[in-house]
Design an enzyme around this catalytic site. Structure first.
Site, mmCIF file in Angstrom:
data_model
loop_
_atom_site.group_PDB
_atom_site.id
_atom_site.type_symbol
_atom_site.label_atom_id
_atom_site.label_comp_id
_atom_site.label_asym_id
_atom_site.label_seq_id
_atom_site.Cartn_x
_atom_site.Cartn_y
_atom_site.Cartn_z
ATOM 1 N N HIS A 369 0.814 -1.215 0.000
ATOM 2 C CA HIS A 369 0.000 0.000 0.000
ATOM 3 C C HIS A 369 0.843 1.258 0.000
ATOM 4 O O HIS A 369 0.508 2.242 -0.634
ATOM 5 C CB HIS A 369 -0.942 -0.042 1.199
ATOM 6 C CG HIS A 369 -1.937 -1.147 1.069
ATOM 7 N ND1 HIS A 369 -2.656 -1.640 2.111
ATOM 8 C CD2 HIS A 369 -2.309 -1.850 -0.014
ATOM 9 C CE1 HIS A 369 -3.438 -2.613 1.680
ATOM 10 N NE2 HIS A 369 -3.238 -2.750 0.405
ATOM 11 N N CYS A 682 0.934 -4.817 -26.155
ATOM 12 C CA CYS A 682 0.894 -4.081 -24.883
ATOM 13 C C CYS A 682 1.826 -4.650 -23.816
ATOM 14 O O CYS A 682 1.763 -4.253 -22.665
ATOM 15 C CB CYS A 682 -0.536 -4.033 -24.352
ATOM 16 S SG CYS A 682 -1.197 -5.647 -23.942
HETATM 17 C C1 PEP Z 1 1.356 -9.376 -21.021
HETATM 18 O O1 PEP Z 1 1.277 -10.521 -20.592
HETATM 19 O O2 PEP Z 1 2.173 -9.003 -21.881
HETATM 20 C C2 PEP Z 1 0.467 -8.337 -20.488
HETATM 21 C C3 PEP Z 1 0.409 -7.151 -21.038
HETATM 22 O O3 PEP Z 1 -0.268 -8.636 -19.398
HETATM 23 P P1 PEP Z 1 0.305 -8.726 -17.916
HETATM 24 O O4 PEP Z 1 1.731 -8.196 -17.965
HETATM 25 O O5 PEP Z 1 -0.584 -7.887 -17.095
HETATM 26 O O6 PEP Z 1 0.235 -10.167 -17.652
#
Ligand code: PEP
Ligand code: MG
Length: 755
Positions: A369, A682
């Protein structure tokens, strides 16, 4: 609660001990008397007191029952034998058959072979183990919990004698550290990024408790009540401070913490300790010690977090009781690097924020936190900096390089110079990126790339405008669930998603449905044991097996986005049928909303994350069903290489720039383009300039990354000859190299690409 007879007994014992402690004679003589009294009171043949000395050695200082000649002769290293074990782990041990314990270390000079059972507790003062108090019995005795508690209480009283400096020379360096005073580099874990230089302030300077044993328990209870009331109103005032009351998850965290101050169990334990004859402060200290001991045994991150909050509260109460409210007012340097074992969120806010440069903790995790609150305040935090408290002295200069998970204590000129330069370079770069903010992410040869933000907390949202991102490419909804003490119901979720959309100011937000399981646990959810959590019951698998939870989230998203654009994506889709099942849940909710007459989103797009390699072989079936794809390269790579993404030993083993990775990623984006399905990547790759360059070279036109990466990636794009890179990369993808990193770096150098 100990039985009535139990606490009355221990109260009488405490009284006798107090008389001895306050009496005449040398400290050694008093200690000798004390062990005799304890042995008699606890009906034990042996009571011994070991004291911690320089070199992490525990020396037998007094004994009733063992051979007198062993006193000051028997010495055990911390960690050696049962006594050493108690000191090393700061935890009590009670063994009916001590000699068969694997850690039993036999010392012939003590004559202890005739004693079968052993109960020992650490003597803790000012958060450190000062010694060990042990009783032994000839027979196999099962010590009761109340007896352990009583011995712990006695150990607290003894701590006063040990810390008094009369038994051993107070200047004796207990933690002999050969590195004391030298420049040191320590590693930790980045909990909140950034770079800072400042002077060490040890959080929670030791509070010395003057009086341990009370005359009048009722008067002490009244003091506890008064201090609790004072503490609560101070917390209320803190929550009302303008920068806290603005809302967001950090406020939720503090609210949950505030609720702890009402916890009956906690206050009950303090009451109980007062009734055994301790003063109010000693009782709080006892509960604090117990909390620390419990913490040592708990690995569950959520429970540890709760215990940290509790520890924070105990300390806060202690400060109120002793009247030593240490806050910013007490002569802090202008550039504070706080060093703490652990810290609660409210404690951080006690300090003058304008002076705080960084926080370093021996414990802590990214979801701690305090880390969440620190990120909201833009304070770099380094966690799990092992041993930092033993090595740092107040006032030491400290360089905290949270970005690279390291810190330098008492840095030399060279280190300071290089950090000075990095800080200046960062400032210059920041100013440069700010200038780029409104410029398009387009290469000189006209390739436009959409740059999006990865977000997980409301406090991330203002970054959309700050860094000039096109939208939120990945909103990790699970983070909001993880920082709450209980499951957010639909109205709470609606409010949260409304706020996110409002803060996005019309820019698209891609909400990822709950991606829990593996390393992301919800405190209130029964995560069943998984042998291989990353491959286990997680993400969409949980969502489909517990459809009520997923449907509630979908309902909240649909309601929040009424009349607006809504993008939802599902994590860890492994087969097309799972995507179909998830879509069916959306359809059910749409239908229900329609029946209720709720306005639907103006436009709804559903996508799948490509994180499980199997999905790459189902594109022909998947692509016609989705509105977009998002490549989660973090998980995709971990599964492609069968290599745990969190294992530091494997961190460098496989390279995201391996030809095989780029071939697979190129194939995904090419096939999606054929079907006109937009693709975003992403994972972490998107935010690293060299890797992002390669992604653009193989055809990616949309990337999503943390806010801090947008500026550097945009600078790279604006200097990248994309067509030449694409042609060059096409000649490399068939190679069998470990990585194309060197070649790509050389390309960047030759073409003046800003990496
Ligand atoms: C990934 O796996 O690349 C992703 C973007 O999700 P996370 O990092 O949240 O698992
Ligand atoms: Mg993932």
């Amino acid at each position: 609660m100990p039985s009535g007879a139990g606490w009355v007994g221990s109260r009488q014992l405490l009284k006798r001990l107090r008389n001895v402690m306050a009496g005449a004679g040398s400290a050694q003589r008093r200690l000798d008397q004390i062990v005799r009294i304890i042995a008699a009171d606890m009906v034990a043949e042996v009571c011994s007191c070991y004291v911690l000395r320089a070199g992490a050695v525990l020396e037998l200082f007094a004994t009733e029952g063992l051979k007198p000649e062993a006193v000051h002769q028997t010495r055990l290293r911390v960690g050696e034998g049962l006594v050493g074990d108690i000191a090393a782990h700061a935890r009590a041990l009670a063994l009916a058959d001590a000699q068969s314990h694997p850690n039993f270390a036999y010392r012939p000079e003590t004559g202890e072979e005739i004693y079968q059972s052993l109960m020992g507790v650490p003597i803790i003062g000012a958060g450190r183990v000062l010694g060990v108090l042990v009783v032994q019995n000839r027979t196999q005795r099962n010590y009761a919990d109340e007896e352990i508690e009583a011995l712990e209480t006695i150990a607290m009283v003894l701590a006063e004698l040990l810390a008094g400096g009369q038994l051993i020379d107070p200047s004796e360096p207990l933690a002999t550290d050969p590195a004391a005073g030298m420049q040191l580099r320590l590693e930790g874990v980045r909990l909140s990024g950034g770079l800072a230089v400042g002077h060490a302030v040890l959080h929670r300077p030791r509070i010395s408790i003057a009086r341990m044993i009370a005359e009048d328990p009722q008067a002490e209870l009244a003091r506890v009540r008064e201090a609790v009331a004072g503490m609560r109103s101070a917390l209320d005032a803190m929550l009302a401070a303008p920068d806290v009351s603005a809302g967001g998850e950090h406020r939720d965290v503090l609210e949950a913490y505030r609720m702890f101050a009402e916890d009956r169990g906690w206050l009950g334990r303090i009451r109980e300790a007062v009734l055994t004859g301790l003063t109010a402060e000693a009782a709080v200290q006892k509960v604090l010690n117990d909390t620390r001991v419990r913490m040592g045994q708990i690995t569950d991150p959520y429970l540890r977090e709760r215990l940290l909050d509790l520890e924070d509260l105990n300390n806060r109460l202690l400060l109120h009781l002793t009247g030593t409210i240490v806050t910013a007012a007490t002569a802090l340097p202008n550039d504070v690097v706080l060093i703490a074992r652990s810290m609660g969120p409210a404690e951080l806010l006690d300090y003058d924020r304008s002076r705080l440069r960084a926080l370093v903790m021996e414990e802590g995790s990214a979801t701690a936190h305090v880390a969440i609150v620190a990120r909201a305040l833009d304070i770099p935090v380094l966690g799990r900096a092992c041993g930092v408290l033993d090595k740092v002295e107040p006032g030491d200069q400290v360089v905290v390089d949270a970005d690279n998970a390291q810190l330098f204590l008492r840095p030399g000129e060279d280190v300071l110079d290089s950090f000075d330069q990095s800080m200046r370079a960062r400032d210059t770069a920041r100013r440069y990126y700010v200038r780029l903010m409104d410029l398009p992410a387009v290469t000189p040869d006209g390739v436009a790339v959409s740059l999006n933000l990865n977000a997980g907390l409301l406090i991330d949202m203002p970054n959309l405008a700050v860094v000039g991102a096109d939208g939120v490419g990945l909103y990790r909804t699970e983070i909001a669930f993880m920082v709450r003490p209980s499951y957010p119901d639909v109205p709470t979720q609606i409010e949260l998603y409304c706020r996110i959309l409002e803060l996005a100011q019309g820019k698209p937000v891609t909400f990822r449905t709950l991606d829990v399981g593996a390393d992301k646990k919800l405190p209130y959810f029964n995560h069943e044991f998984d042998e291989n959590p990353a491959l286990g019951w997680r993400a969409l698998r949980i969502g489909l097996d517990r459809p009520a939870m997923l449907r509630q989230q979908i309902r909240a998203l649909l309601t929040a986005a009424a009349g607006q654009r809504l993008r939802i994506m599902f994590p860890m889709v492994a087969e097309v049928a799972e995507f179909d099942a998830a879509r069916a849940l959306v359809d059910v909710e749409l239908e229900r909303a329609h029946r209720r007459g709720t306005q639907p989103p103006e436009r709804l797009e559903l996508g799948a994350m490509v994180e499980v390699p199997a999905l790459a072989w189902q594109l022909d079936q998947l692509l016609p069903r989705v509105d977009f794809l998002s490549i989660g390269s973090n998980d995709l790579l971990q599964f492609l290489f069968a290599s745990d993404r969190g294992n530091p030993r494997l961190a460098e083993r496989y390279d995201p720039l391996a030809p095989v990775v780029l071939r697979i990623l190129a194939d995904l984006v090419r096939r999606a383009a054929q079907r006109r399905v937009p693709v975003t990547l992403c994972g972490e790759m998107a935010g690293r300039p060299l890797q992002a360059m390669a992604l653009i070279g193989i055809g990616y036109r949309s990337l999503s990354m943390p806010a801090a990466a947008i500026g550097p990636i945009k600078a790279m794009i604006r200097s990248l000859p994309a067509t030449s890179l694409a042609a060059y990369l096409a000649t490399l993808l068939d190679r069998a190299d470990h990585s194309l990193g060197d070649r790509l770096r050389a390309f960047a150098r030759d073409h003046d690409v800003a990496l």
